[in-house]
Design an enzyme around this catalytic site. Sequence first.
Site, PDB file in Angstrom:
ATOM      1  N   ARG A  52      50.760  68.670  52.496  1.00 36.80           N
ATOM      2  CA  ARG A  52      51.367  67.751  51.672  1.00 36.80           C
ATOM      3  C   ARG A  52      51.584  68.453  50.385  1.00 36.80           C
ATOM      4  NH1 ARG A  52      47.705  62.170  50.037  1.00 36.80           N
ATOM      5  NH2 ARG A  52      49.756  61.223  49.058  1.00 36.80           N
ATOM      6  N   TYR A  64      44.728  69.350  43.331  1.00 44.04           N
ATOM      7  CA  TYR A  64      43.491  70.246  43.805  1.00 44.04           C
ATOM      8  C   TYR A  64      43.960  71.525  43.845  1.00 44.04           C
ATOM      9  CZ  TYR A  64      41.645  65.563  45.359  1.00 44.04           C
ATOM     10  OH  TYR A  64      40.978  64.100  45.338  1.00 44.04           O
ATOM     11  N   HIS A  73      45.720  64.119  39.776  1.00 44.11           N
ATOM     12  CA  HIS A  73      44.610  63.052  39.443  1.00 44.11           C
ATOM     13  C   HIS A  73      44.667  62.812  37.777  1.00 44.11           C
ATOM     14  CE1 HIS A  73      43.685  61.853  43.351  1.00 44.11           C
ATOM     15  NE2 HIS A  73      43.021  62.770  43.685  1.00 44.11           N
ATOM     16  N   GLU A  87      48.105  66.550  44.435  1.00 41.78           N
ATOM     17  CA  GLU A  87      47.138  65.626  43.537  1.00 41.78           C
ATOM     18  C   GLU A  87      46.543  66.492  42.711  1.00 41.78           C
ATOM     19  OE1 GLU A  87      49.036  63.840  45.973  1.00 41.78           O
ATOM     20  OE2 GLU A  87      47.871  62.350  44.828  1.00 41.78           O
ATOM     21  N   GLN A 139      40.945  47.273  43.939  1.00 42.70           N
ATOM     22  CA  GLN A 139      39.679  46.845  43.345  1.00 42.70           C
ATOM     23  C   GLN A 139      38.477  47.271  44.451  1.00 42.70           C
ATOM     24  OE1 GLN A 139      40.353  42.899  42.030  1.00 42.70           O
ATOM     25  NE2 GLN A 139      38.210  42.305  42.403  1.00 42.70           N
TER      26      GLN A 139
HETATM   27  P1  NAP Z   1      35.454  37.698  32.090  1.00 40.50           P
HETATM   28  O1  NAP Z   1      35.873  39.166  32.849  1.00 40.50           O
HETATM   29  O2  NAP Z   1      34.016  37.174  32.305  1.00 40.50           O
HETATM   30  O3  NAP Z   1      35.814  37.971  30.445  1.00 40.50           O
HETATM   31  C1  NAP Z   1      35.651  36.760  29.746  1.00 40.50           C
HETATM   32  C2  NAP Z   1      35.260  37.295  28.259  1.00 40.50           C
HETATM   33  O4  NAP Z   1      35.215  35.870  27.513  1.00 40.50           O
HETATM   34  C3  NAP Z   1      34.263  38.171  28.389  1.00 40.50           C
HETATM   35  O5  NAP Z   1      34.583  39.425  28.375  1.00 40.50           O
HETATM   36  C4  NAP Z   1      33.380  37.585  27.042  1.00 40.50           C
HETATM   37  O6  NAP Z   1      33.429  38.691  26.224  1.00 40.50           O
HETATM   38  C5  NAP Z   1      34.107  36.356  26.725  1.00 40.50           C
HETATM   39  N1  NAP Z   1      33.418  35.107  26.723  1.00 40.50           N
HETATM   40  C6  NAP Z   1      32.570  34.676  27.409  1.00 40.50           C
HETATM   41  N2  NAP Z   1      31.830  33.555  27.290  1.00 40.50           N
HETATM   42  C7  NAP Z   1      32.373  33.365  26.040  1.00 40.50           C
HETATM   43  C8  NAP Z   1      32.050  32.357  24.935  1.00 40.50           C
HETATM   44  N3  NAP Z   1      31.368  31.339  25.124  1.00 40.50           N
HETATM   45  N4  NAP Z   1      32.785  32.291  23.849  1.00 40.50           N
HETATM   46  C9  NAP Z   1      33.569  33.346  23.381  1.00 40.50           C
HETATM   47  N5  NAP Z   1      33.751  34.281  24.292  1.00 40.50           N
HETATM   48  C10 NAP Z   1      33.291  34.404  25.538  1.00 40.50           C
HETATM   49  O7  NAP Z   1      36.256  36.747  32.936  1.00 40.50           O
HETATM   50  P2  NAP Z   1      37.593  36.643  33.040  1.00 40.50           P
HETATM   51  O8  NAP Z   1      38.725  37.601  32.039  1.00 40.50           O
HETATM   52  O9  NAP Z   1      38.321  35.170  33.061  1.00 40.50           O
HETATM   53  O10 NAP Z   1      37.920  37.081  34.571  1.00 40.50           O
HETATM   54  C11 NAP Z   1      37.282  36.406  35.483  1.00 40.50           C
HETATM   55  C12 NAP Z   1      37.242  37.102  36.821  1.00 40.50           C
HETATM   56  O11 NAP Z   1      38.541  37.183  37.156  1.00 40.50           O
HETATM   57  C13 NAP Z   1      36.739  38.291  36.724  1.00 40.50           C
HETATM   58  O12 NAP Z   1      35.503  38.312  37.659  1.00 40.50           O
HETATM   59  C14 NAP Z   1      37.427  39.360  37.061  1.00 40.50           C
HETATM   60  O13 NAP Z   1      37.071  39.976  38.315  1.00 40.50           O
HETATM   61  C15 NAP Z   1      38.860  38.673  37.682  1.00 40.50           C
HETATM   62  N6  NAP Z   1      40.106  39.030  37.128  1.00 40.50           N
HETATM   63  C16 NAP Z   1      40.294  40.358  37.075  1.00 40.50           C
HETATM   64  C17 NAP Z   1      41.376  40.980  36.843  1.00 40.50           C
HETATM   65  C18 NAP Z   1      41.699  42.565  36.753  1.00 40.50           C
HETATM   66  O14 NAP Z   1      42.581  43.134  36.268  1.00 40.50           O
HETATM   67  N7  NAP Z   1      40.816  43.327  37.529  1.00 40.50           N
HETATM   68  C19 NAP Z   1      42.361  40.267  36.147  1.00 40.50           C
HETATM   69  C20 NAP Z   1      41.898  38.814  36.113  1.00 40.50           C
HETATM   70  C21 NAP Z   1      41.058  38.361  36.680  1.00 40.50           C
HETATM   71  P3  NAP Z   1      32.664  38.610  24.786  1.00 40.50           P
HETATM   72  O15 NAP Z   1      31.573  37.629  25.106  1.00 40.50           O
HETATM   73  O16 NAP Z   1      32.433  40.070  24.401  1.00 40.50           O
HETATM   74  O17 NAP Z   1      33.761  37.940  23.808  1.00 40.50           O
HETATM   75 FE1  SF4 Z   2      42.828  48.622  48.092  1.00 34.31          FE
HETATM   76 FE2  SF4 Z   2      42.585  46.508  49.709  1.00 34.31          FE
HETATM   77 FE3  SF4 Z   2      43.477  46.438  47.251  1.00 34.31          FE
HETATM   78 FE4  SF4 Z   2      44.897  47.293  49.006  1.00 34.31          FE
HETATM   79  S1  SF4 Z   2      44.353  45.247  48.911  1.00 34.31           S
HETATM   80  S2  SF4 Z   2      44.583  47.875  47.008  1.00 34.31           S
HETATM   81  S3  SF4 Z   2      43.638  48.517  50.223  1.00 34.31           S
HETATM   82  S4  SF4 Z   2      41.429  46.762  47.993  1.00 34.31           S
END
Ligand code: NAP
Ligand code: SF4
Length: 676
Positions: free
Chosen positions: A215, A167, A253, A165, A340
Amino acid sequence: MTFSHLLATLDLGFVTLKNRIMMGSMHSGLELLDRPFARLAAFYGERARGGAGLIVTGGYAPNDTGRIEDGGPIFHHADDIPSHRLITDRVHREGGKILLQILHTGRYAKDPSIVGVSDIRSRINPRVPRVLSSEEITQYVEDYANTAVLARSAGYDGVEVMGSEGYLINQFLARRTNNRGDDWGGSYENRMRFALEVVRRIRARVGADFILMYRISCIDLVEGGATGAETAELAQRLEAAGVSLFNTGVGWHEAHIPTIAYMVPRGAWRFAVRNITDHVKVPVVASNRINTPEVAEDIIAGGDAHMVSLARSMLADPEFAAKVQAGRPDTINTCIGCNQACLDFIFKGKPTRCLVNPRAGRELDGEEAPRRTGASRKVAVVGAGPGGLSAAVSAAQLGHQVTLYEAGTDIGGQMNLAKRVPDKTEFHELIRYYRTRLADLNIAVRLNTRATPEALKAAGFDAVVVATGIGPRTPNIEGIDHPMVIPYADLLAGRRQAGPRVAILGAGGIGYDAAMLLLHGHGDSAPDTATFLAKWGVDTSLRAPGGLLPGGPRFPAPAHQITLFQRKPGAMGRSLGLTSGWVLRAELEGSGVRCIPGVSYRKIDDAGLHYRLGDEDQVLAVDSVIICTGQEPLDELSTALGALSIPAHAIGGARQAAELDAFAAIAAGNEVAATL
Ligand code: NAP
Ligand code: SF4
């Protein structure tokens, strides 16, 4: 499928492991909490009870400069032996075996006292390391051996020397980090010296009957890294120096190639592990993205390795091995590779948790484990998304009589959309896990049923968990009803198709998911290893240094011309996961997706999307506008239930749309069950 290879014992000569399933080392962050050793004992104890054949602790530094940061784990004084005894006694009581990992971070340390083989800075650390003197290096070899001796005194069954990794040990091995002119640098013979001396010295101090796992980085994935031939030579020399078994690591990393996140196909790196297996006589452990017993069995049966390392998979399900042994692999809570709540938490300085297993990191006997406070109750859970499923299963485990209502045709909620995103097929496993749990716990499931307050009242439920989730937010933009506008759910579900030129409004997780889907099509099948390795420019012949083909990644020509917008100024994709978001950003950039932050939306009409950027009004001619602008809670039920005096508990997206996040929803479902 039978798992005869996975469940076979492994004879190391002086000790026999009960199966081929190892819990690999991972940073738990539990040492940041009170009673760290008691927590670690409970954490590892639960995994030993769950049948792991071997466990490896998180990394312990052999001296002060080896820690990742001030206060990080270190084991270099006999005073710490009684604390470590808590861990080893507990694991042994549960029938397990455990190794202590010895890790010197070298130039990855976040501490001002950072040291390195040469004064070459890593791209992931702003600090330039102080160069170790030859005398210090000799002392470091002793420090590794001292920690191994302490580990033996503390009851560990062996040690793992962390040599991958990127290190310290890797930093000696690679030209990119070692430009020394003394006996520790220059020729490969000299660059291997530190790793070999560490192993020789440990073996000399601990004796023959102590596991010494090394490792090894089976593919470095950095420029100036080792070739396959060099790695094979190192493995043979280490074996001769006293290694009892090899574990494998993939990529430093600082590599620009994803190695463990969900977009990496299962078992993708077995070809590199094979290079070690083919060149040594001692057993070899395969690692990275091995999350099902089927993949694990196939790797061993195919001769690529003798054992498998599951780290996050053991976080997700401590009973992984026991469930295979019991012939119930369908009940395994599979790690979906999201990073996550494990790696992303650790990188934020928080103790590890797990998206799919709310108990992970909270194992300390009895503490925070949900307990029923009163009599068994008749409970309705409304909504079969991740929060509702978690609540239903947790409540049933506590002995409540649970009925789960779902208005749609199947369980899964938003996970049914997520699983269609390219590379996110692991969500199928989470749905499968819950389906199995619902059946095993005899939970009544009412699909295609919209639970009304009156019906819930008439059925006589004592409590209702409202997990009705979210609805998409419709932004207030003129022309939002134009036929070219597509809500993200329609795109992800395949109900509507986008034209060749696409604007995506909103650059949160779902905006990026929509872009990935447009680039690659629906992800209805698991990512393919050959395509993944070719796309990221990996040399599977292992002839190129670091295993990198010249020219870097080769992203395919995109099927759509995509522009991603957000209103906030500044960098896009900031809300993405720390350890996986960079992969999406790199892929979108490599595929020519344009990102435009700092806009205000004016209108949508036949000419396309009208927006304002700075002082200028602009029009982007597009065929489709995908709306990914967040969500609003869907919770009319709680208020109506309150009026009928039925206790209602809103969780997940229904309580707060930000909790659409599956980690928060599953944790909330688990927690609410304990309060019913
Ligand atoms: P989000 O992360 O809240 O993003 C929505 C985007 O829309 C915001 O970044 C915002 O940016 C824009 N927005 C908000 N209100 C608006 C409005 N009234 N008009 C225009 N633009 C607006 O929501 P999401 O993408 O739907 O995701 C929702 C949840 O799903 C999150 O909590 C996330 O954890 C989860 N999720 C995560 C992943 C991942 O890859 N980790 C993937 C999918 C979903 P601006 O206002 O700057 O434009
Ligand atoms: Fe990490 Fe749990 Fe997501 Fe697996 S499922 S990557 S252990 S948070």
